[in-house]
Design a protein around this motif. Structure first.
Motif, PDB file in Angstrom:
ATOM      1  N   GLY A 258      12.077  13.921   0.052  1.00 48.02           N
ATOM      2  CA  GLY A 258      10.848  15.094  -0.633  1.00 48.02           C
ATOM      3  C   GLY A 258       9.591  14.447  -0.158  1.00 48.02           C
ATOM      4  N   PRO A 259       8.107  14.817  -0.757  1.00 46.74           N
ATOM      5  CA  PRO A 259       7.172  13.477  -0.594  1.00 46.74           C
ATOM      6  C   PRO A 259       7.421  12.426  -1.810  1.00 46.74           C
ATOM      7  N   THR A 260       7.207  13.224  -2.859  1.00 42.66           N
ATOM      8  CA  THR A 260       7.912  11.788  -4.232  1.00 42.66           C
ATOM      9  C   THR A 260       8.392  10.737  -3.341  1.00 42.66           C
ATOM     10  N   GLY A 261       9.890  11.609  -2.785  1.00 44.99           N
ATOM     11  CA  GLY A 261      11.041  10.311  -2.405  1.00 44.99           C
ATOM     12  C   GLY A 261      10.296   8.957  -1.479  1.00 44.99           C
ATOM     13  N   ILE A 262       9.476  10.087  -0.426  1.00 43.01           N
ATOM     14  CA  ILE A 262       8.848   9.090   0.137  1.00 43.01           C
ATOM     15  C   ILE A 262       7.740   8.415   0.288  1.00 43.01           C
ATOM     16  N   GLU A 263       6.980   8.545   0.043  1.00 44.80           N
ATOM     17  CA  GLU A 263       5.363   7.948  -0.866  1.00 44.80           C
ATOM     18  C   GLU A 263       6.283   7.081  -1.593  1.00 44.80           C
ATOM     19  N   PHE A 264       6.817   7.291  -2.832  1.00 46.81           N
ATOM     20  CA  PHE A 264       7.160   5.899  -3.202  1.00 46.81           C
ATOM     21  C   PHE A 264       7.902   4.554  -2.988  1.00 46.81           C
ATOM     22  N   SER A 265       8.606   5.246  -1.392  1.00 48.98           N
ATOM     23  CA  SER A 265       9.632   4.328  -0.570  1.00 48.98           C
ATOM     24  C   SER A 265       8.170   3.899  -0.605  1.00 48.98           C
ATOM     25  N   ALA A 266       7.046   4.355   0.372  1.00 44.59           N
ATOM     26  CA  ALA A 266       6.398   3.629   1.455  1.00 44.59           C
ATOM     27  C   ALA A 266       5.511   2.171   0.558  1.00 44.59           C
ATOM     28  N   GLU A 267       5.343   2.898  -0.893  1.00 41.68           N
ATOM     29  CA  GLU A 267       4.331   2.317  -1.910  1.00 41.68           C
ATOM     30  C   GLU A 267       4.955   1.226  -2.712  1.00 41.68           C
ATOM     31  N   LEU A 268       6.837   0.625  -2.324  1.00 38.69           N
ATOM     32  CA  LEU A 268       7.241   0.169  -3.516  1.00 38.69           C
ATOM     33  C   LEU A 268       7.576  -0.481  -1.711  1.00 38.69           C
ATOM     34  N   HIS A 269       7.567  -0.420  -0.548  1.00 42.43           N
ATOM     35  CA  HIS A 269       7.615  -1.490   0.774  1.00 42.43           C
ATOM     36  C   HIS A 269       6.132  -2.205   0.611  1.00 42.43           C
ATOM     37  N   ASP A 270       5.219  -1.406   0.206  1.00 46.81           N
ATOM     38  CA  ASP A 270       3.904  -2.252   0.510  1.00 46.81           C
ATOM     39  C   ASP A 270       3.924  -3.603  -0.087  1.00 46.81           C
ATOM     40  N   ILE A 271       4.587  -3.364  -2.008  1.00 48.23           N
ATOM     41  CA  ILE A 271       4.431  -3.681  -2.515  1.00 48.23           C
ATOM     42  C   ILE A 271       5.146  -5.817  -2.263  1.00 48.23           C
ATOM     43  N   ILE A 272       6.069  -5.293  -1.911  1.00 51.80           N
ATOM     44  CA  ILE A 272       7.565  -6.143  -1.474  1.00 51.80           C
ATOM     45  C   ILE A 272       6.345  -7.108  -0.086  1.00 51.80           C
ATOM     46  N   MET A 273       5.885  -6.319   0.608  1.00 49.37           N
ATOM     47  CA  MET A 273       5.517  -7.436   2.017  1.00 49.37           C
ATOM     48  C   MET A 273       4.718  -7.649   1.341  1.00 49.37           C
ATOM     49  N   GLU A 274       3.279  -6.866   0.640  1.00 47.76           N
ATOM     50  CA  GLU A 274       1.780  -7.935   0.451  1.00 47.76           C
ATOM     51  C   GLU A 274       2.162  -8.562  -0.204  1.00 47.76           C
ATOM     52  N   ASP A 275       2.608  -8.059  -1.584  1.00 50.92           N
ATOM     53  CA  ASP A 275       2.412  -9.097  -2.175  1.00 50.92           C
ATOM     54  C   ASP A 275       3.698  -9.933  -2.973  1.00 50.92           C
ATOM     55  N   LEU A 276       4.882  -9.515  -3.236  1.00 50.69           N
ATOM     56  CA  LEU A 276       5.583 -10.546  -3.574  1.00 50.69           C
ATOM     57  C   LEU A 276       6.247 -11.025  -2.128  1.00 50.69           C
ATOM     58  N   ALA A 277       6.100 -10.596  -2.081  1.00 51.04           N
ATOM     59  CA  ALA A 277       6.740 -11.227  -0.562  1.00 51.04           C
ATOM     60  C   ALA A 277       6.009 -12.839  -0.140  1.00 51.04           C
ATOM     61  N   LYS A 278       4.500 -13.003  -1.108  1.00 54.74           N
ATOM     62  CA  LYS A 278       3.442 -14.424  -1.019  1.00 54.74           C
ATOM     63  C   LYS A 278       4.254 -15.140  -2.046  1.00 54.74           C
ATOM     64  N   ILE A 279       4.749 -14.640  -3.448  1.00 46.51           N
ATOM     65  CA  ILE A 279       5.017 -15.043  -4.630  1.00 46.51           C
ATOM     66  C   ILE A 279       6.411 -14.943  -4.438  1.00 46.51           C
ATOM     67  N   TYR A 280       7.722 -14.819  -3.762  1.00 51.12           N
ATOM     68  CA  TYR A 280       8.989 -14.775  -3.982  1.00 51.12           C
ATOM     69  C   TYR A 280       8.729 -15.133  -2.573  1.00 51.12           C
ATOM     70  N   PRO A 281       8.624 -15.795  -1.805  1.00 48.17           N
ATOM     71  CA  PRO A 281       8.915 -15.683  -0.249  1.00 48.17           C
ATOM     72  C   PRO A 281      10.640 -16.183   0.104  1.00 48.17           C
ATOM     73  N   GLY A 282      11.395 -17.238  -0.277  1.00 52.56           N
ATOM     74  CA  GLY A 282      12.904 -16.884  -0.260  1.00 52.56           C
ATOM     75  C   GLY A 282      13.316 -15.592  -1.056  1.00 52.56           C
ATOM     76  N   LEU A 283      12.871 -14.998  -1.322  1.00 54.19           N
ATOM     77  CA  LEU A 283      13.672 -13.566  -1.862  1.00 54.19           C
ATOM     78  C   LEU A 283      14.091 -12.617  -0.440  1.00 54.19           C
ATOM     79  N   ILE A 284      12.382 -12.638  -0.249  1.00 56.72           N
ATOM     80  CA  ILE A 284      12.440 -11.287   0.827  1.00 56.72           C
ATOM     81  C   ILE A 284      13.500 -10.986   1.869  1.00 56.72           C
ATOM     82  N   LYS A 285      14.101 -12.321   2.729  1.00 56.68           N
ATOM     83  CA  LYS A 285      15.425 -11.589   3.419  1.00 56.68           C
ATOM     84  C   LYS A 285      16.277 -10.802   2.434  1.00 56.68           C
TER      85      LYS A 285
END
Length: 555
Positions: A258-285
């Motif tokens: 539903g909207p809640t699950g989809i929006e959370f998944s989108a927000e989760l993807h954003d923080i991983i790719m926009e922030d955590l990927a720069k802090i933990y570059p070796g873990l993104i894979k």
């Protein structure tokens, strides 16, 4: 931290305190207090009686409107009632209103938790408040029994079951006697009663879900999700964590399309790719996000083209969507087939069992599969009662039918309270072969997710709840409720799908997707924020996090 016991110079009430040491986490985070001396319990009881007395004194000639619940319906109604005509009193286990559309953003640090909250006690509102649970309702005497909930450790968390479900009826009855003796139960008179208790999170009885899954219905849930997400990445970054364990820790499952699950998944993807990927570059894979849903498609309330756009966007971003999947259980530990010799801590993650795939190791499961009826509706409103001859309108039969046993009428599928077109609660007799079979309580209303207007199928959304509450407040203020009928106006639905893209389906047609829908989505949430404080803070946090990145501190 000892606290002195004082008497307030104006109200005469006791400033509630205990000369005891607060354990674990300080005053505000403490799950419990040291044992309280009997004389302090007596003073606590005196404090309550003074509070009720003060409430009665401040009432003047106004009608008291007791509102059970502080969600979209309850809070909206309380703040829009005319305080010159009515004395609104909210009874709720939480002392704030949650702007639920922003919870997904707060759970990943795009916004801070305070931006999604509005306190009930405020200088801006004239609303009285008791922090507790509605335990019983007596329609004949027009009283509500309240069980205090100030120190409830579940405050701020989604509920998926009755807090007293492990007790037998006899145990609960004996417990209530003790609570009443200690002053932890109190009766509150009402002139009008608004039932807006909302719903609980639906788990369908799936083993392990209530114990191990994370929900997203309250600010406490968002805090737990944020901490768990950062814990997974921090643990995976340790030199002692193997690649096998990293795959499990960074595998995030979202159950519910539903909207809640989809929006959370989108927000989760954003923080991983926009922030955590720069802090933990070796873990993104190693990271993976998967949305599971039992239905053949996600976002079923949206137009087919918008749903397809959302799914295509997710696939481009690497988010898996697995429809027609059935979750059978969730347990602590790795899957049985995992090589545990390569894992430092078997209990550092969970195993999600799927009918279609078997066991899958995950670092976090966010559960968003719908709603179940609040147990209050069944337990407190399910008991047969006799009625007073005043404040009741019998649609068939004679006035003497008040002496019969009556129960609140409920929807056969959802268990929701049935209301008429004025949102008044409908009753039906619990006896057979009687002269009256239906009655309307003139001064008892039900709004929000726990109620359904007879003959309609309005969705259980914040939009419907707030419209019902706003309509009812306006009609009560004007005193013309008998000349009106509630009709829902569909304002459309929106959902964020990640990477500054959204989808919007207008109430009367007109679909928008992509960046334009994202601007509308953010603008709508900003304008719907209740207080000017949050209308200012929300764009400030959006800008600060866009420039400097999200805060990934764990606290």
């Amino acid at each position: 931290m000892p606290i002195a016991l004082q008497r307030h110079p104006t109200s005469g009430g006791l400033l509630r305190s205990v000369g005891a040491v607060v354990k674990q986490g300080g005053l505000y985070g403490a799950p419990r207090l040291a044992p309280i001396a009997p004389h302090l319990l007596q003073q606590r009881s005196q404090h309550r009686s003074i509070t009720i007395h003060t409430l009665d004194h401040e009432r003047d000639i106004r009608e008291r409107v007791v509102i059970l619940g502080s969600g979209w319906a309850g809070y909206t109604l309380a703040t829009q009632l005319d305080s010159k005509k009515y004395q609104p009193v909210i009874v709720s286990p939480r002392s704030y209103f949650v702007f639920t559309p922003l919870l997904a953003s707060t759970s990943v640090g795009t916004l801070e938790f305070r931006t999604a909250l509005e306190p009930i006690r405020s200088r801006r509102t004239k609303v009285s408040f008791f922090q507790g649970w509605g335990d019983d309702v007596n329609f004949k005497n027009k009283t509500v029994t309240i069980e205090e909930g100030v120190d409830d450790p579940r405050q701020g968390l989604a509920l998926a079951g009755d807090r007293h479900e492990d007790e037998t009826p006899l145990q609960r009855e004996n417990e209530k006697k003790v609570e009443a003796k200690k002053g932890e139960l109190l009766d509150l008179k009402y002139d009008k009663l608004i039932i807006a208790v909302g719903c609980y999170s639906q788990t369908f009885g799936t083993p392990g879900v209530r114990e191990h899954a994370l929900f997203l219905k309250d600010v406490g849930d968002a805090r737990k999700i944020r901490n768990r997400l950062l814990t997974c990445f921090e643990t995976a970054s340790l030199p002692t964590t193997t690649d096998e364990m990293k795959k499990n820790l960074l595998n995030f499952a979202v159950v519910g399309g539903g909207p809640t699950g989809i929006e959370f998944s989108a927000e989760l993807h954003d923080i991983i790719m926009e922030d955590l990927a720069k802090i933990y570059p070796g873990l993104i894979k190693f990271h993976k996000i998967t949305v599971y849903d039992v239905a053949p498609k996600v976002l079923s309330m949206f137009d087919e083209n918008l749903g397809k756009y959302a799914m295509d966007t997710f696939r481009r971003e690497g988010i898996d969507i697995k429809t027609s999947h059935h979750v059978q259980g969730l347990r602590l530990g790795l899957p049985e087939e995992a090589d545990k010799s390569k894992v430092r801590d078997d209990h550092g993650c969970w195993t999600l069992k799927l009918k279609e795939e078997g066991e899958v190791g995950v670092g976090m499961v966010v559960w968003s599969t719908g709603l179940m009826m609040n147990p209050f509706v069944e337990k407190a409103l399910g008991k047969p009662q006799t009625l007073s001859k005043h404040g009741v309108r019998f649609e068939t039969g004679r006035i003497q039918d008040a002496t019969q046993k009556w129960v609140v009428k409920k929807d056969s599928k959802s268990g929701s309270i049935i209301t008429n077109e004025q949102l008044r609660v409908v009753l039906e007799t619990s006896e057979k072969e009687v002269s009256a079979s239906r009655a309307i309580l003139e001064d008892v209303f039900a709004v929000g997710d726990c109620a359904v207007l007879e003959g309609t199928m309005y969705p259980a959304t914040a939009q419907v709840a707030s419209q019902k509450a706003g309509w009812l407040a306006k009609r009560l203020n004007k005193g013309d409720i008998d000349n009106s009928a509630f009709h829902w106006k569909n304002m459309g639905v929106m959902a964020y799908v990640g990477n500054w893209n959204a989808i919007l389906q207008g109430g009367k047609g007109g679909n928008v997707s992509g960046r334009a829908a994202w601007f509308i989505w953010r603008g709508a949430y900003l304008t719907k924020a209740v207080s000017w404080r949050n209308k200012i803070l929300i764009p400030v946090y959006w800008f600060v996090n866009w420039v400097f990145g999200r805060d990934i501190s764990r606290f």
